[in-house]
Design a protein around this motif. Structure first.
Motif, short mmCIF file in Angstrom:
data_model
loop_
_atom_site.label_atom_id
_atom_site.label_comp_id
_atom_site.label_asym_id
_atom_site.label_seq_id
_atom_site.Cartn_x
_atom_site.Cartn_y
_atom_site.Cartn_z
N GLU A 134 -9.74 10.37 4.68
CA GLU A 134 -10.62 9.72 3.69
C GLU A 134 -10.01 9.96 2.31
OE1 GLU A 134 -13.38 8.15 4.10
OE2 GLU A 134 -12.83 8.25 6.25
N ASP A 135 -8.72 10.49 2.31
CA ASP A 135 -8.18 10.80 0.93
C ASP A 135 -7.34 9.34 0.36
OD1 ASP A 135 -6.52 11.46 -1.13
OD2 ASP A 135 -5.86 13.40 -0.12
N TYR A 136 -7.97 8.69 -0.46
CA TYR A 136 -7.19 7.55 -0.89
C TYR A 136 -6.23 7.71 -1.88
CZ TYR A 136 -10.43 8.58 -5.23
OH TYR A 136 -11.03 9.21 -6.20
N LEU A 137 -5.98 8.68 -2.40
CA LEU A 137 -4.79 8.95 -3.29
C LEU A 137 -3.57 9.32 -2.46
CD1 LEU A 137 -6.14 11.09 -6.43
CD2 LEU A 137 -5.40 8.57 -6.41
N LYS A 138 -3.72 10.08 -1.26
CA LYS A 138 -2.90 10.16 -0.22
C LYS A 138 -2.37 8.80 0.29
CE LYS A 138 -1.86 12.29 3.94
NZ LYS A 138 -2.34 13.45 5.30
N ALA A 139 -3.42 7.88 0.64
CA ALA A 139 -3.10 6.47 1.08
C ALA A 139 -2.12 5.92 -0.05
CB ALA A 139 -4.44 5.89 1.42
N GLY A 140 -2.67 5.74 -1.27
CA GLY A 140 -1.81 5.14 -2.46
C GLY A 140 -0.43 5.67 -2.35
N SER A 141 -0.36 6.96 -2.21
CA SER A 141 1.07 7.67 -2.06
C SER A 141 1.92 7.11 -1.05
CB SER A 141 1.04 9.10 -2.10
OG SER A 141 0.30 9.57 -3.53
N ALA A 142 1.41 7.00 0.16
CA ALA A 142 1.97 6.54 1.31
C ALA A 142 2.44 5.22 1.16
CB ALA A 142 0.89 6.69 2.57
N ILE A 143 1.46 4.19 0.62
CA ILE A 143 1.78 2.77 0.39
C ILE A 143 2.69 2.66 -0.52
CG2 ILE A 143 0.78 0.78 -0.39
CD1 ILE A 143 -2.06 1.87 0.61
N SER A 144 2.80 3.37 -1.60
CA SER A 144 4.02 3.10 -2.53
C SER A 144 5.30 3.73 -2.25
CB SER A 144 3.59 3.90 -3.90
OG SER A 144 4.23 3.68 -4.88
N SER A 145 5.33 4.95 -1.32
CA SER A 145 6.54 5.62 -0.88
C SER A 145 7.08 4.62 0.22
CB SER A 145 6.71 6.82 -0.64
OG SER A 145 5.35 7.03 0.38
N SER A 146 6.37 4.15 0.78
CA SER A 146 6.84 3.59 2.09
C SER A 146 7.47 1.98 1.96
CB SER A 146 5.74 3.08 3.17
OG SER A 146 5.35 4.51 3.73
N PHE A 147 6.82 1.52 0.77
CA PHE A 147 7.09 -0.09 0.65
C PHE A 147 7.66 -0.21 -0.89
CE2 PHE A 147 3.73 -0.06 3.63
CZ PHE A 147 4.31 -0.84 4.73
N GLY A 148 7.72 0.78 -1.77
CA GLY A 148 8.53 0.64 -2.89
C GLY A 148 7.58 -0.12 -3.98
N SER A 149 6.65 -0.41 -3.82
CA SER A 149 5.71 -1.07 -4.97
C SER A 149 4.76 -0.10 -5.41
CB SER A 149 4.91 -2.40 -4.35
OG SER A 149 4.08 -1.68 -3.21
N ILE A 150 4.32 -0.45 -6.92
CA ILE A 150 3.42 0.38 -7.45
C ILE A 150 2.02 0.24 -6.77
CG2 ILE A 150 2.04 0.93 -9.58
CD1 ILE A 150 4.81 0.25 -10.99
N CYS A 151 1.52 1.39 -6.49
CA CYS A 151 0.06 0.97 -5.88
C CYS A 151 -1.19 1.72 -6.89
CB CYS A 151 -0.15 1.77 -4.38
SG CYS A 151 -1.52 1.53 -3.80
N ILE A 152 -1.82 0.80 -7.17
CA ILE A 152 -3.12 1.18 -8.17
C ILE A 152 -4.21 1.21 -7.43
CG2 ILE A 152 -4.55 0.44 -9.95
CD1 ILE A 152 -1.96 -0.67 -11.53
N VAL A 153 -4.94 2.43 -7.47
CA VAL A 153 -6.31 2.49 -6.61
C VAL A 153 -7.33 2.59 -7.69
CG1 VAL A 153 -7.41 3.75 -5.08
CG2 VAL A 153 -5.01 3.92 -4.87
N THR A 154 -8.34 1.90 -7.59
CA THR A 154 -9.31 1.81 -8.29
C THR A 154 -10.61 2.66 -7.89
OG1 THR A 154 -10.35 -0.34 -7.79
CG2 THR A 154 -8.97 -0.34 -9.50
#
Length: 311
Positions: free
Chosen positions: A205-225
């Motif tokens: 349920e950790d959306y910041l952990k999810a955003g970090s995983a997305i960004s580091s895995s795929f190389g794009s900036i992830c913005i979570v609102t």
């Protein structure tokens, strides 16, 4: 120039004491109609904060040959948006059916209609080549979004992809294909968790952990609102920026996320770094919640700048 490739809807809104549960009927005194669709909303939000129209906004979309469609086209034109890439089809104009409760929260059902007829070819190279930023959402066919994003990347245009609503993607390869042509991915807390699950990096349920995983895995900036908690930008190297949300008593949260995306795209197109663009977008999203309807409360540049200077 900012180019939005996406949906155009007419929103039919009913205010209720509380949102109906499955199998339940609730009564509302009336229904009101508002211009909407995530693509259209984001285009209007971007256009309203452009410097007196100096940052042009164009939209590629599809509407029906019906009164809703003609009204939507007129509304976009009145907001200063280039509608030359909007196609009139035999399909009915998209409609969204929205209930808003006493706390300002909403539930939405969308009938896609003409939005599913939108094709990459509807956005000509002559228009795309003038863009600094291309904005996409998930209310039109995914394959067409992917093709337009790939064209934009080849042309050196930055791609901002709002992953909403979450589509029925189940394979990591499909998610990787999408993120490979994305510079900035914008998701809310729930969408961040869904993307992380699809990408094979579940975050509980950790959306910041999810955003970090997305960004580091795929190389794009992830913005979570994150609603009243503001927004977080996470870079591939793990660097984070946070923008706070302004304290408000919301009237209607419909369109707040789209306001954020449109104003964010404007900031990026103007050359702001992501954190500063995100700050401005958070402030605009807060202001948009003070008026009923997705587009009615979207602030103009002067109002937004005044609000930021007083904060």
């Amino acid at each position: 120039m900012i180019v939005i490739f996406g949906s155009i809807n007419m929103d039919l809104v009913a205010r209720v004491q509380r949102i109906a549960r499955p199998g339940e009927t609730v009564l509302s005194r009336r229904a009101d109609s508002f211009f909407g669709g995530k693509g259209s909303n984001q285009a209007v939000a971007a256009a309203r904060v452009s410097h007196g129209g100096r940052m042009r906004v164009a939209m590629a979309g599809a509407v029906g040959n019906d009164p809703f469609g003609m009204a939507c086209l007129k509304n976009l034109e009145e907001n200063g948006i280039d509608v030359s890439a909007i196609r009139v089809t035999d399909e009915p104009t998209g409609c969204a059916f929205i209930t808003v409760d006493e706390a300002g929260e909403n539930a939405i059902t969308v009938a896609s209609g003409a939005n599913m007829a939108l094709r990459s070819a509807d956005l000509p190279d002559s228009l795309l080549s003038k863009a600094a930023v291309l904005v996409l959402q998930m209310e039109v066919p995914i394959a067409e979004n992917l093709e337009v994003a790939a064209r934009a990347r080849r042309a050196g245009v930055k791609v901002v992809w709002n992953f909403a609503p979450v589509p029925p993607i189940k394979e990591r390869s499909a998610m990787a294909e999408l993120l490979a042509v994305t510079d900035v991915l914008v998701v809310n807390e729930h969408e961040a968790l869904a993307v992380a699950d699809i990408a094979g990096t579940p975050a509980g349920e950790d959306y910041l952990k999810a955003g970090s995983a997305i960004s580091s895995s795929f190389g794009s900036i992830c913005i979570v609102t994150a609603g009243s908690r503001g927004a977080y930008a996470i870079a591939p190297d793990g660097t984070q920026a946070h923008a706070t949300a302004r304290p408000i008593v919301p009237v209607d949260t419909t369109g707040a996320g789209d306001t954020f995306v449109g104003v964010l795209a404007n900031g990026i197109a103007e050359g702001l770094e992501v954190g500063r663009a995100m700050e401005r977008a958070c402030a605009a999203a807060s202001l948009s919640c003070l008026t009923a309807g997705a587009q009615a409360g979207m602030p103009k540049r002067q109002v937004l700048d005044q609000h930021l200077s007083q904060a």
